[in-house]
Motif scaffolding. Structure first.
Motif, PDB file in Angstrom:
ATOM      1  N   GLN A 232     -57.637-100.847 -29.226  1.00  0.00           N
ATOM      2  CA  GLN A 232     -59.025-100.909 -28.785  1.00  0.00           C
ATOM      3  C   GLN A 232     -59.136-100.489 -27.316  1.00  0.00           C
ATOM      4  OE1 GLN A 232     -59.376-105.039 -30.058  1.00  0.00           O
ATOM      5  NE2 GLN A 232     -61.108-104.452 -31.390  1.00  0.00           N
ATOM      6  N   SER A 233     -58.156-100.902 -26.525  1.00  0.00           N
ATOM      7  CA  SER A 233     -58.103-100.466 -25.126  1.00  0.00           C
ATOM      8  C   SER A 233     -57.931 -98.947 -25.052  1.00  0.00           C
ATOM      9  CB  SER A 233     -56.947-101.171 -24.415  1.00  0.00           C
ATOM     10  OG  SER A 233     -56.880-100.780 -23.081  1.00  0.00           O
ATOM     11  N   ALA A 234     -57.148 -98.408 -25.989  1.00  0.00           N
ATOM     12  CA  ALA A 234     -56.938 -96.957 -26.047  1.00  0.00           C
ATOM     13  C   ALA A 234     -58.242 -96.237 -26.374  1.00  0.00           C
ATOM     14  CB  ALA A 234     -55.866 -96.626 -27.085  1.00  0.00           C
ATOM     15  N   VAL A 235     -59.039 -96.791 -27.281  1.00  0.00           N
ATOM     16  CA  VAL A 235     -60.342 -96.199 -27.623  1.00  0.00           C
ATOM     17  C   VAL A 235     -61.246 -96.196 -26.390  1.00  0.00           C
ATOM     18  CG1 VAL A 235     -62.446 -96.527 -28.996  1.00  0.00           C
ATOM     19  CG2 VAL A 235     -60.202 -96.736 -30.085  1.00  0.00           C
ATOM     20  N   CYS A 236     -61.239 -97.308 -25.656  1.00  0.00           N
ATOM     21  CA  CYS A 236     -62.024 -97.371 -24.422  1.00  0.00           C
ATOM     22  C   CYS A 236     -61.535 -96.326 -23.420  1.00  0.00           C
ATOM     23  CB  CYS A 236     -61.938 -98.771 -23.802  1.00  0.00           C
ATOM     24  SG  CYS A 236     -62.734-100.056 -24.779  1.00  0.00           S
ATOM     25  N   GLY A 237     -60.213 -96.132 -23.352  1.00  0.00           N
ATOM     26  CA  GLY A 237     -59.631 -95.133 -22.467  1.00  0.00           C
ATOM     27  C   GLY A 237     -60.037 -93.724 -22.854  1.00  0.00           C
ATOM     28  N   ALA A 238     -60.083 -93.478 -24.154  1.00  0.00           N
ATOM     29  CA  ALA A 238     -60.485 -92.156 -24.635  1.00  0.00           C
ATOM     30  C   ALA A 238     -61.937 -91.872 -24.258  1.00  0.00           C
ATOM     31  CB  ALA A 238     -60.307 -92.069 -26.150  1.00  0.00           C
ATOM     32  N   PHE A 239     -62.804 -92.837 -24.467  1.00  0.00           N
ATOM     33  CA  PHE A 239     -64.217 -92.659 -24.145  1.00  0.00           C
ATOM     34  C   PHE A 239     -64.408 -92.486 -22.639  1.00  0.00           C
ATOM     35  CE2 PHE A 239     -68.540 -94.083 -23.217  1.00  0.00           C
ATOM     36  CZ  PHE A 239     -69.248 -93.247 -24.059  1.00  0.00           C
ATOM     37  N   ALA A 240     -63.743 -93.335 -21.849  1.00  0.00           N
ATOM     38  CA  ALA A 240     -63.862 -93.246 -20.391  1.00  0.00           C
ATOM     39  C   ALA A 240     -63.340 -91.902 -19.887  1.00  0.00           C
ATOM     40  CB  ALA A 240     -63.101 -94.400 -19.738  1.00  0.00           C
ATOM     41  N   GLY A 241     -62.253 -91.428 -20.462  1.00  0.00           N
ATOM     42  CA  GLY A 241     -61.707 -90.130 -20.081  1.00  0.00           C
ATOM     43  C   GLY A 241     -62.661 -88.994 -20.409  1.00  0.00           C
ATOM     44  N   ALA A 242     -63.288 -89.074 -21.574  1.00  0.00           N
ATOM     45  CA  ALA A 242     -64.238 -88.032 -21.974  1.00  0.00           C
ATOM     46  C   ALA A 242     -65.431 -87.984 -21.024  1.00  0.00           C
ATOM     47  CB  ALA A 242     -64.701 -88.264 -23.411  1.00  0.00           C
ATOM     48  N   VAL A 243     -65.958 -89.142 -20.674  1.00  0.00           N
ATOM     49  CA  VAL A 243     -67.099 -89.191 -19.753  1.00  0.00           C
ATOM     50  C   VAL A 243     -66.698 -88.642 -18.384  1.00  0.00           C
ATOM     51  CG1 VAL A 243     -68.676 -90.743 -18.502  1.00  0.00           C
ATOM     52  CG2 VAL A 243     -68.270 -91.080 -20.961  1.00  0.00           C
ATOM     53  N   ALA A 244     -65.546 -89.080 -17.877  1.00  0.00           N
ATOM     54  CA  ALA A 244     -65.070 -88.608 -16.571  1.00  0.00           C
ATOM     55  C   ALA A 244     -64.830 -87.097 -16.597  1.00  0.00           C
ATOM     56  CB  ALA A 244     -63.799 -89.351 -16.172  1.00  0.00           C
ATOM     57  N   ALA A 245     -64.286 -86.609 -17.701  1.00  0.00           N
ATOM     58  CA  ALA A 245     -64.042 -85.171 -17.834  1.00  0.00           C
ATOM     59  C   ALA A 245     -65.350 -84.393 -17.799  1.00  0.00           C
ATOM     60  CB  ALA A 245     -63.291 -84.884 -19.132  1.00  0.00           C
ATOM     61  N   PHE A 246     -66.357 -84.871 -18.517  1.00  0.00           N
ATOM     62  CA  PHE A 246     -67.642 -84.175 -18.548  1.00  0.00           C
ATOM     63  C   PHE A 246     -68.280 -84.141 -17.160  1.00  0.00           C
ATOM     64  CE2 PHE A 246     -72.261 -84.064 -18.994  1.00  0.00           C
ATOM     65  CZ  PHE A 246     -72.401 -82.853 -19.643  1.00  0.00           C
ATOM     66  N   VAL A 247     -68.324 -85.293 -16.519  1.00  0.00           N
ATOM     67  CA  VAL A 247     -68.980 -85.407 -15.218  1.00  0.00           C
ATOM     68  C   VAL A 247     -68.309 -84.523 -14.163  1.00  0.00           C
ATOM     69  CG1 VAL A 247     -69.411 -87.044 -13.315  1.00  0.00           C
ATOM     70  CG2 VAL A 247     -69.883 -87.718 -15.664  1.00  0.00           C
TER      71      VAL A 247
END
Length: 170
Positions: free
Chosen positions: A84-99
């Motif tokens: 679940q922490s990994a899923v949060c990491g994936a989402f956070a990484g995607a947002v940071a990558a987009f921004v």
């Protein structure tokens, strides 16, 4: 730490970017050509823009990862599993990558620019303005989808593994 990591990351990124832009040449030939035409300094072109991309990326990714973990944990009433922490990491990484994609676009253009050109000088605002003027908003976010996908996978693996190892050691 980030600036030290970029001392290794930037030369490899310069050679990688230039090899991708010149698929008829080998990595070794690109390295030699860069050293011949620009010296060691050419391998560090884009160092400043890379650091300036990494700082906001980290400022978005890590706090967002912690926030998402806290939110999810509160909703389910117990500590998250590593996946679940990994899923949060994936989402956070995607947002940071987009921004931070516009900064990545600028970094790439600086690394690939012809030596001596205005773009090669590394003036990030000038490069971003030039992209905005010639390609508009889509140009500033060019490559955002594959970048988000790649970094999302990395966030899942690295942050999930970090959480698993941290829990194992504690």
């Amino acid at each position: 730490m980030l600036t030290v990591a970029c001392l290794i990351r930037v030369p490899t990124e310069v050679v990688k970017q230039r090899t991708q832009a010149s698929p008829w040449s080998t990595t070794y030939n690109i390295l030699l050509a860069t050293l011949k035409e620009e010296g060691v300094r050419g391998l560090y072109r884009g160092y400043f823009s890379t650091v300036l991309r990494e700082i906001p990326f980290s400022l978005v990714q890590f706090p967002l990862w912690e926030y998402l973990k806290t939110l999810w944990s509160l909703r389910q009433g117990h500590t998250l599993h590593s996946w679940q922490s990994a899923v949060c990491g994936a989402f956070a990484g995607a947002v940071a990558a987009f921004v931070t994609t516009p900064l990545d676009v600028a970094k790439t253009r600086i690394m690939l620019a012809k030596a001596g050109s205005a773009t090669a000088s590394g003036n990030i605002p000038l490069v971003l303005y030039d992209v905005w003027r010639s390609k508009g908003l889509p140009g500033l976010f060019a490559g955002s989808a594959p970048r988000m996908a790649f970094i999302s996978v990395g966030g899942f693996i690295f942050l999930g593994t970090y959480e698993k190892v941290r829990r194992t050691l504690l």
